[in-house]
Write an enzyme that holds these catalytic residues in place. Sequence first.
Site, PDB file in Angstrom:
ATOM      1  N   GLU A 432     -17.602 -24.219  32.165  1.00 14.30           N
ATOM      2  CA  GLU A 432     -16.803 -25.427  32.016  1.00 14.30           C
ATOM      3  C   GLU A 432     -15.738 -25.449  33.108  1.00 14.30           C
ATOM      4  O   GLU A 432     -15.065 -24.468  33.360  1.00 14.30           O
ATOM      5  CB  GLU A 432     -16.140 -25.443  30.626  1.00 14.30           C
ATOM      6  CG  GLU A 432     -15.050 -26.472  30.449  1.00 14.30           C
ATOM      7  CD  GLU A 432     -15.564 -27.840  30.015  1.00 14.30           C
ATOM      8  OE1 GLU A 432     -16.793 -28.013  29.910  1.00 14.30           O
ATOM      9  OE2 GLU A 432     -14.729 -28.738  29.794  1.00 14.30           O
ATOM     10  N   ASP A 505     -13.837 -19.646  28.623  1.00 16.27           N
ATOM     11  CA  ASP A 505     -12.603 -18.895  28.406  1.00 16.27           C
ATOM     12  C   ASP A 505     -12.515 -18.415  26.968  1.00 16.27           C
ATOM     13  O   ASP A 505     -13.143 -18.962  26.072  1.00 16.27           O
ATOM     14  CB  ASP A 505     -11.392 -19.791  28.710  1.00 16.27           C
ATOM     15  CG  ASP A 505     -11.282 -20.083  30.200  1.00 16.27           C
ATOM     16  OD1 ASP A 505     -11.769 -19.258  30.995  1.00 16.27           O
ATOM     17  OD2 ASP A 505     -10.726 -21.139  30.548  1.00 16.27           O
ATOM     18  N   ASP A 507     -10.254 -18.904  24.948  1.00 12.71           N
ATOM     19  CA  ASP A 507      -9.223 -19.675  24.242  1.00 12.71           C
ATOM     20  C   ASP A 507      -9.854 -20.811  23.436  1.00 12.71           C
ATOM     21  O   ASP A 507     -11.075 -20.888  23.298  1.00 12.71           O
ATOM     22  CB  ASP A 507      -8.193 -20.226  25.241  1.00 12.71           C
ATOM     23  CG  ASP A 507      -8.847 -21.132  26.277  1.00 12.71           C
ATOM     24  OD1 ASP A 507     -10.042 -21.462  26.101  1.00 12.71           O
ATOM     25  OD2 ASP A 507      -8.178 -21.506  27.252  1.00 12.71           O
ATOM     26  N   ASP A 509     -10.128 -24.046  23.986  1.00 12.64           N
ATOM     27  CA  ASP A 509     -11.031 -24.935  24.723  1.00 12.64           C
ATOM     28  C   ASP A 509     -12.375 -24.257  24.967  1.00 12.64           C
ATOM     29  O   ASP A 509     -13.429 -24.875  24.877  1.00 12.64           O
ATOM     30  CB  ASP A 509     -10.412 -25.337  26.071  1.00 12.64           C
ATOM     31  CG  ASP A 509      -9.233 -26.277  25.875  1.00 12.64           C
ATOM     32  OD1 ASP A 509      -9.127 -26.849  24.765  1.00 12.64           O
ATOM     33  OD2 ASP A 509      -8.429 -26.423  26.816  1.00 12.64           O
TER      34      ASP A 509
END
Length: 647
Positions: A432, A505, A507, A509
């Site tokens: 992404e 990632d 996280d 997102d």
Amino acid sequence: MLKKMEKFEHEYNAEQIQVLDGLEHVRKRPGMYIGSVSVRGLHHLVYEIVDNCVDEALAGYCNEINIEILPDNIISVEDNGRGIPVDIHQKTKISAAETVYTQLNAGGKFGGDSGYKVSGGLHGVGASVVNALSTWCEVTIQRDGGIYQMKFEKGKTVKPLTKIGDSKKTGTKVKFLADNTIFETLNYDYTTLENRFREMAFLTKGLKITIEDKREETPKKAEFCFEGGLISFVEYLGKNKEKLHKDPIYIEKTDGDVPVEISFQYTTAYSENIYTFVNNINTIEGGTHLEGFKRALTKTFNDYARSHNLLKEKDSNLQGEDIREGITAVVSVKVKEPQFEGQTKTKLGNSNVTGIVQSMVNEALGNFLEENPSVAKAILEKCISASRAREAARKARELVRRKNALESTTLPGKLADCSSKNPAECEVYIVEGDSAGGSAKQGRDRRFQAILPLWGKMLNVEKARADKIYGNDKLNPVILAVGAGIGSDFDVSKIRYGKVIIMADADVDGAHIRTLLLTFFFRYMRPLIENGNVFLAQPPLYKLSKKGMEDIYCYTDEDLDKAYKELAEKGIKREQLGLQRYKGLGEMNPEQLWETTMDPANRILVKVTMEDAMKADEIFTILMGDEIEPRREFIEKNAKYVKNLDV
Ligand code: 28F
């Protein structure tokens, strides 16, 4: 002088030698008996013991099972059945109970013709295997007015069955400590066990199962008892979905010696969720029972649609997939001698079961539809609209193909492809965002690694049919890059990359994009997951550095703790170390990304499995469905669950 053998030292008779050989072999090759020595194998030990309780419940003598995870990972399982027989076997001079715990496959042999053993884990090996793989094991039986107890160490009897008291109750209790020299870990996962026992309770209606985790100060516990059996199961599976009709349809019948129990309900969703069980074992790969169920659905709904003029003469028949759109179903059969086939031995092979299930469902469903015309109409309207959508999807797909043909390439523009064309060695990283995509492109080994950066608007695949997927600017490049189509057209033999790697990632997102892609693969390229082609890249969370020392990358918090400890042993203190916490892939330069996350020699890839399609489906449905409340509740309660998928 040699010690003379005592008359009753039963270790030395011929049968006992055989026994020792058997259990010795279990300890030498545990994988052959319980699949693996990972946490999965560990959980199998508990299932094996609980299966024996369930058999006793199915025989009609037990209605309660209590399972406890005690401190130090000791397991305790107790049932209120008849108690394992305690009488002494005339030939071996050993109690029946001790035989069950020391003789390989005793349960099966004893059960043999009487058909005592009905349920059974994937390996169906029984108590003696659990005993052999335990540092110690203690069995307490209440029966015939007494309390009896026996103890074992590594499968060997250290205390033969002895009467230790009186009791009017009956039942069996087993405590054991799995052998830490055999298992990689003794750390039971409470959630995994809870899910399995919920499932078992659904599959045996009226059976009460409790589980309690007493390892921590605040114990976790759950109690399951479903009077509705499979009806409750279907309600549970569909709890976050909108229903087309109020009550699940229910069929229960025995044909000869094959009991069949089925429940299903239609929802407004687009996915099909059918779970099948044989002798309480989840048959992930389906098989003859599933085949019979599907055939009956297709035939009965088509017949009804024709005879009630919902399909006109010129219309072609509804296809199976149209009729299964939005269905939530559980099919459970009991088979005396099940043949398991398939890659993971979870596919029922007994061919007579197809016809049994098929004719049973044909008859019961035919009657149900005649008696419930409004339900029949609601379901068939949905099937007909599914068939129209399928037609539309076919046209959209052809349009995409034609368009691509005109552009003279079938590959998406953003794809940085690899030079090899051999799928077996090729990998595609789906990344992404711009910066991570850039680093990945520079850091990769272009001979076999392709990079596909993702762009465009997120599409909630839970809420879309195939025609929308083809038109979606974010997913269409993924379809084209993988190169094998989607849905019922998906052909895993056409994939362009042996590894499809999601790199996101660590996280929120990242979790979002992972969930979207996994949902997409799960719904539209399921064989890709089944075939083991989908992976999650594991970028490090931390880097420890010090002048003159090679950088140390840590992938988890435990890794970091371990690294600190090991360095401390070498006299390097925390204060001397630089700690970098990576917030995103974008923070790593191309070399670091290669070294830590993409280099096959160093990287950690996690294979996404279908092992628990049910778990995945629940996560997907809740995370992606449109009801906000269950989603929030779920994330709060089960944050760890979601993480499980992520690790
Ligand atoms: C906590 C684990 O293992 N429960 C069990 C029984 C009851 C019988 C049984 C088991 C018959 C001869 C093989 C009793 N009375 N809980 C358990 N409950 N095994 S295991 O029989 C074993 C077979 O040896 C039982 C009459 N028939 C069967």
